[in-house]
Design a protein around this motif. Structure first.
Motif, PDB file in Angstrom:
ATOM      1  N   ASP B  51       0.823  -1.201   0.000  1.00  0.00           N
ATOM      2  CA  ASP B  51       0.000   0.000   0.000  1.00  0.00           C
ATOM      3  C   ASP B  51       0.862   1.256   0.000  1.00  0.00           C
ATOM      4  O   ASP B  51       0.557   2.239  -0.672  1.00  0.00           O
ATOM      5  CB  ASP B  51      -0.922   0.001   1.218  1.00  0.00           C
ATOM      6  N   SER B  55       0.754   4.042  -2.930  1.00  0.00           N
ATOM      7  CA  SER B  55       0.514   5.455  -2.637  1.00  0.00           C
ATOM      8  C   SER B  55       1.664   6.314  -3.144  1.00  0.00           C
ATOM      9  O   SER B  55       1.461   7.335  -3.801  1.00  0.00           O
ATOM     10  CB  SER B  55       0.367   5.671  -1.130  1.00  0.00           C
ATOM     11  N   ASP B 114      -5.075   3.600 -11.252  1.00  0.00           N
ATOM     12  CA  ASP B 114      -4.081   4.608 -10.918  1.00  0.00           C
ATOM     13  C   ASP B 114      -4.264   5.894 -11.715  1.00  0.00           C
ATOM     14  O   ASP B 114      -4.003   6.977 -11.215  1.00  0.00           O
ATOM     15  CB  ASP B 114      -2.674   4.067 -11.198  1.00  0.00           C
ATOM     16  N   LYS B 117      -6.297   8.641 -10.219  1.00  0.00           N
ATOM     17  CA  LYS B 117      -5.688   9.184  -9.000  1.00  0.00           C
ATOM     18  C   LYS B 117      -4.446  10.006  -9.317  1.00  0.00           C
ATOM     19  O   LYS B 117      -4.226  11.082  -8.746  1.00  0.00           O
ATOM     20  CB  LYS B 117      -5.331   8.044  -8.045  1.00  0.00           C
ATOM     21  N   GLU B 190      -7.645   7.950  -2.636  1.00  0.00           N
ATOM     22  CA  GLU B 190      -7.609   6.516  -2.334  1.00  0.00           C
ATOM     23  C   GLU B 190      -8.784   6.106  -1.464  1.00  0.00           C
ATOM     24  O   GLU B 190      -9.182   4.948  -1.438  1.00  0.00           O
ATOM     25  CB  GLU B 190      -6.297   6.157  -1.634  1.00  0.00           C
ATOM     26  N   ARG B 194     -11.560   3.170  -3.859  1.00  0.00           N
ATOM     27  CA  ARG B 194     -10.645   2.318  -3.085  1.00  0.00           C
ATOM     28  C   ARG B 194     -10.150   1.120  -3.878  1.00  0.00           C
ATOM     29  O   ARG B 194     -10.926   0.407  -4.483  1.00  0.00           O
ATOM     30  CB  ARG B 194     -11.351   1.841  -1.826  1.00  0.00           C
ATOM     31  N   GLY B 197      -3.467   1.314  -1.236  1.00  0.00           N
ATOM     32  CA  GLY B 197      -2.861   2.576  -0.818  1.00  0.00           C
ATOM     33  C   GLY B 197      -3.217   2.888   0.625  1.00  0.00           C
ATOM     34  O   GLY B 197      -4.070   2.238   1.223  1.00  0.00           O
ATOM     35  N   TYR B 200      -6.809   4.080   1.376  1.00  0.00           N
ATOM     36  CA  TYR B 200      -7.670   2.908   1.389  1.00  0.00           C
ATOM     37  C   TYR B 200      -7.552   2.196   2.738  1.00  0.00           C
ATOM     38  O   TYR B 200      -8.557   1.821   3.345  1.00  0.00           O
ATOM     39  CB  TYR B 200      -7.261   1.975   0.246  1.00  0.00           C
TER      40      TYR B 200
END
Lengths: 328, 254, 253, 248
Positions: B51, B55, B114, B117, B190, B194, B197, B200
């Motif tokens: 994660d 991130s 991704d 985000k 995140e 979800r 990351g 999340y």
């Protein structure tokens, strides 16, 4: 300046191993959305792929978690995922408002007599017994516009309460309902497994009404796939649904595996799960993961009548028998 | 004293948290001592690394893109009235937009992975970089440019060898603000869409009523924020040691 | 030779309204190797005139001709030295002086030799590795002068170069500048509002009046060279000139 | 006058026109990108609808309450901490530890400990918006020319009077700049809090619209909250100019 340049260079260099490794190009990939609760079949595929024939051998799955079925419906409509968990009402809204084209292929959680039904609970000592008693109170629902939200609205209306004016609704996920109820921040909230069992074990919670009072049998969630994917890559979906069926059967045949994998995913300890999961105190699950189109149709009819679904839905339009698990 | 300042403050904050947790005695506010084993387990089991990596990858990708486009744009804005006339109103328009709120819309366009985000992080962090780049470039002493021009430096050379280094102190302040904003948007995005990351992790743990885990991941995020900021601050000081010290700029952002 | 041919400058105000005339039709010839100073009250546009000669600011009318050709922007034949020093703060003393040589593609070894030479000339050898913020004002201006001398411009354009320095440092730098000038014989166009400085340094003084700036007097400084400070300060002609020009400035202000 | 204003933001008009044309070109489905004219029209309708205005009022209340607390506490903490050596010694490390922490990560904690109504959202706005105010106040107070204070002390002003009548006014320009930053942060944060944990407010409107595939209605709350941010920012800029003409 030299330092800046080298810093930038290092940054890009450092980035490259950070990039998530792409899935092997040789296997087709399916993007699947999931949520909680009652998805043991999918969790088994996720965490124990070695048990099944197709996954990681003829195809791969990229898993996406969502908070409830409405966001999954959004993602399906947006072509962000290929398959995902749906509730009858999210599905109908996606069809009606989002022009969604998809199939209902597998069953996840259902409710019927003798099994668990989602219920709204309150504290033992509270005077709340009917919808009328909730007037002026704060009441929790899980995901607004989700599978169970409209059952609450329907029940309140039947009891002569206007959900928009007479009380305050807040969105709280299942796991926190118990804490918020005991903290006195809400007057009533919905309980699903495993949180219902946990709360009952601690005691002090009383049922006000359960969803099966409005409709029974009832389908909570099912597996749905985009029409273009199912029609365009039938082999991929067939392989996935074959594994889905196998996983559903595995969960029923080996409840201890289902409990273990549920514990891994939801981080709920095994002992709690052991008290109810895959028993008659849990949701009903179809033995092969085949959807109950009749109960789905009933749900749609109910909500079309009450206006929460704008169009007439016909379950036959969303079936694809050759991709749906067949009874053995 | 100054060196250990953050450590002392940290200890004080932890003590405060411990006291609050012991006083409240509720499951929803575990004490740091109760969270510690959870934190240990996160790292010991290696669960957190995937994660953390996911991130950081998004943050870094958004940042590299933002630097690659925002720095030139900001500098051009600072030096050219025409570019500024085009870009400034757009900046003013986007400045108050809650960028993370665009995530549900971006997801419709770019999917749940991704890409959406990274895009949202990129959009959010570009703004302060462009803004501070413009401020820095506009404030460059005109006579530095004249001196270079008299020595035969061309227009491109002036931008690259005079304006860029001269705006660096201001530009890097913008980057520092951008790091904080990037972290916020990273966590928010995140959490709204979800997959994995740290964002999340936090909100999923909370939704699952795993309160100790929630707090443990929050601690990880806090440490990450501090480490990123402190590391960048060191880099910033090394890159701009030649400039007069500025005291008033510490990171904040939304 | 540099010729100013009816150079004028008008500014348009940002909010609209009447344009402001800063310089009105200034003409002058500046001979090669001459030390020419422009004095005038503050706001008379003397710095603007210098910036126009440098090619940094465009003239609104008229032209600046170098060797008969109108200038097109800044060029390495005219090297500026500003009151604000304008050193590149991210470069060391050595790198600052080297900058122009690199821009002119002077070979590495030759550039290094030239930088050493200039460091000696302005007495900054042991400070070569320092950054501008570590230097005093006088040292900064020495670096700025060295940086400009490095690429051998034929003309130095000096915009109140000693204006930001204290009296003692200013005097010292004036002497150093004179020594350098006497050795290198560059053309110097020097801006100041200090009358004594103008008389001490120059061959010729142009006195400007304000609003709009125009040349009011053109005075030849008939003082002997090389100049030594103590001798000169006592020189009656020096005192006469200072008083005469000072009076002119008072009536123009 | 109007023409000049329009010309000065021609790029914005260009962008809106491009959006409109692109959305109407049929190259993208309406559900993904509705035309901007439709969004603005729906915004106007929403602003005349009771339920929407009620949500707007809810959001505005949380926003202003949080911002007011942030401004009050931020100025007090910033200025007071600048007065003593100990205060200054604590202030910087505190900000260095808490500043880079993405406050939204603390929202779960606030929800868990403060419930689901106004309080956690107001507190979230407070802890996010307080930093720019506090930082501005602290460093501006430290930068006040000592001679100003000496002059006041010599004229017989008490130490408290100095803080109120010398340091605070002298620091006001920077503090107002800090408040402007804080106001925009507050708008963003309050909206996010309502998106993350829906119930009511503009963020809730947006999430509900998203879940019901009403794509135009998704844009409406974003337009409104951005407009709110813009108005607050402009108002504060105006106040700054009016009240502090002397600061330049």
């Amino acid at each position: 300046m030299k330092l800046l340049r080298s810093a930038l260079f290092l940054a890009t260099l450092a980035l490259s191993p950070l990039a998530p490794r792409a899935f092997a190009a040789d296997l087709p990939t399916l993007r699947v959305g999931w949520t909680v609760p009652a998805e043991e079949a999918k969790w088994l595929l996720m965490k124990r792929p070695e048990l099944f024939q197709g996954i990681n051998k003829t195809y791969r799955v990229e898993w996406f978690q969502f908070q409830g079925t409405p966001p999954i419906a959004q993602a399906l409509v947006a072509n962000a995922i290929d398959c995902g968990t749906q509730s009858p009402i999210s599905f109908a809204q996606a069809v009606g408002e989002g022009d969604f084209k998809g199939y209902i292929l597998g069953s996840l959680a259902q409710e019927k007599a003798g099994y668990f039904s989602v219920y709204w609970g309150t504290l033992d000592g509270s005077p709340i017994r009917s919808a009328q008693d909730l007037k002026g109170k704060t009441v929790a629902s899980t995901v607004f516009n989700g599978g169970i939200y409209f059952y609450l609205l329907e029940w309140l209306k039947k009891g002569g309460v206007d959900p928009a004016k007479d009380l305050k609704l807040v969105e709280i996920p299942f796991p926190q309902v118990e804490d918020q109820l005991r903290a006195g921040r809400i007057a009533a909230g919905p309980f699903a497994q495993p949180f219902a069992s946990r709360a009952e074990a601690r005691g002090g919670i009383r049922k006000i009404f359960e969803m099966s009072e409005l409709l029974s049998p009832l389908t909570d969630t099912f597996e749905s796939c985009r029409k273009d994917i199912a029609d365009g890559k039938p082999d991929l979906i067939r392989a996935y649904m074959a594994d889905f069926k196998a996983a559903t059967k595995h969960a029923i045949a080996h409840p201890e595996d289902a409990k273990k994998v549920t514990s891994e995913v939801t981080k709920i300890d095994y002992a709690t799960l052991d008290k109810y999961l895959m028993s008659e105190r849990d949701f009903y699950r179809d033995p092969v993961g085949r959807p109950d189109f009749q109960s789905i149709q009933q749900t749609w009819d109910l909500f079309t009548r009450t206006g929460y679904i704008k169009q007439k839905m016909n379950a036959a339009d969303y079936q694809k028998p050759e991709l749906t698990p067949a009874n053995d | 004293m100054i060196r250990f300042g953050p450590l002392i403050v940290l200890a004080a904050l932890l003590a405060l948290w411990q006291a609050a947790g012991m006083a409240m005695r509720v499951e929803t506010l575990p004490t740091p001592l109760a969270v510690l084993p959870e934190l240990w387990a996160l790292f010991a089991s290696g669960e957190i690394w995937g994660d953390l990596r996911a991130s950081l990858y998004r943050l870094a990708a958004g940042f590299v893109l933002a630097l690659a486009t925002g720095v030139p744009l900001g500098i051009l804005c600072g030096r050219s009235a025409a570019v500024r006339g085009f870009v400034s109103p757009l900046l003013a328009l986007f400045y108050p937009v809650p960028k993370a709120a665009l995530i549900p819309i971006l997801m419709l366009w770019l999917g749940a992975g991704d890409l959406s985000k990274i895009t949202i992080i990129y959009l959010s962090v570009t703004l302060p970089i462009v803004y501070h780049g413009q401020q820095g470039a506009a404030a460059v002493e005109e006579k530095l440019v004249w001196s270079a021009r008299a020595m035969g430096t061309g227009r491109a050379g002036v931008l690259l060898r005079i304006i860029l280094p001269a705006s660096l102190p201001e530009l890097l302040l913008g980057v520092r603000v951008a790091i904080v904003i990037g972290l916020i948007v990273m966590i928010s995005s995140e959490m709204i869409v979800r997959q994995n990351g740290l964002g999340y992790d936090i909100f999923n743990a909370m939704d699952m009523a795993q309160y100790r885990l929630t707090y443990a991941v929050i601690v990880v995020v806090a440490v990450l924020g501090f480490v990123l900021d402190a590391t960048f601050e060191r880099l910033r000081r090394r890159l701009t040691f030649w400039a007069p010290e500025r005291q008033d700029q510490l990171p904040t952002g939304a | 030779m540099i010729r100013l041919d009816r150079v004028s400058k008008t500014y348009t105000r940002a909010g609209g309204g009447e344009p402001v005339r800063a310089l009105s039709e200034i003409s002058a010839d500046i001979a090669d190797g001459a030390f020419v100073t422009i004095v005038g009250p503050s706001g008379c546009g003397k710095s603007t005139l210098l910036y126009i000669v440098g090619g940094f600011v465009p003239a609104s009318g008229g032209a600046v001709l170098v060797e008969g050709k109108p200038i097109a922007g800044p060029g390495p034949d005219r090297g500026p030295v500003f009151q604000e020093f304008a050193l590149f703060p991210w470069k060391t003393v050595r790198q600052n002086i080297r900058f122009g040589l690199a821009e002119q593609n002077v070979p590495r070894a030759e550039a290094d030799r030239r930088v050493d030479e200039l460091l000696d000339l302005v007495h900054l050898r042991q400070y070569a590795a320092l950054y501008p913020k570590e230097l005093s004002g006088g040292m900064k201006q020495r670096v700025a002068i060295a940086r400009t001398l490095a690429y051998r411009p034929r003309t130095l354009l000096m915009d109140e170069p000693f204006g930001a320095l204290d009296a003692h440092t200013r005097a010292k730098l004036q002497d150093e500048l004179l020594q350098i000038w006497e050795r290198e014989r560059k053309t110097v166009l020097f801006i100041t509002h200090g009358v004594d400085e103008a008389v001490y340094l120059s061959d010729r003084i142009l006195v400007m009046s304000a609003a709009p700036g125009a040349i009011k007097a053109d005075i030849a400084v008939d003082l002997p060279r090389p100049r030594r400070r103590e001798e000169l300060l006592r020189h009656p002609r020096y005192q006469e000139l200072v008083i005469e020009i000072g009076r002119m400035m008072d009536t123009t202000a | 006058m109007i023409l000049r204003a329009l010309r000065s933001c021609y790029s914005v008009l260009l962008l809106l026109a491009a959006w409109e044309l692109f959305a109407r070109s049929g190259m993208v489905p309406r559900t993904l990108l509705p035309p901007v004219s439709l969004v603005l029209q729906r915004t106007a309708i929403a602003l005349a609808t009771d339920t929407f205005v009620a949500d707007l009022a809810t959001t505005l209340f949380r926003l202003l309450a949080g911002l007011a607390l942030a401004v009050g506490l931020g100025i007090a903490l910033g200025v007071i901490s600048a007065q003593t050596r100990a205060g200054r010694a604590i202030f910087e490390p505190l900000v260095r530890v808490l500043g880079p922490l993405p406050k939204i990560a603390l929202f779960p904690v606030l929800l868990l400990t403060l419930g689901f109504d106004n309080t956690p959202r107001i507190v979230l706005v407070l802890i996010d918006a307080i930093f720019p105010v506090m930082l501005a106040a602290h460093y501006a107070a430290r930068a006040v020319d000592e001679k100003l204070i000496w002059s006041a002390r010599a004229a017989g002003t008490s130490p408290t009077g100095c803080v109120l009548r010398v340091i605070l006014p002298a620091a006001m320009p920077q503090i107002l700049t800090g408040i402007r930053v804080a106001a925009v942060i507050a708008c963003v944060v309050v909206f996010l809090s309502e998106m993350v944990q829906p119930g009511d407010g503009l963020g809730d409107q947006m999430i509900r619209a998203a879940r019901a595939f009403r794509s135009v209605d998704m844009f409406v709350p974003i337009v409104v909250i951005s407009g709110l941010g813009f108005i607050l920012d402009t108002l504060l800029a105006l106040v700054r100019r009016r009240a502090l003409g002397w600061a330049g």
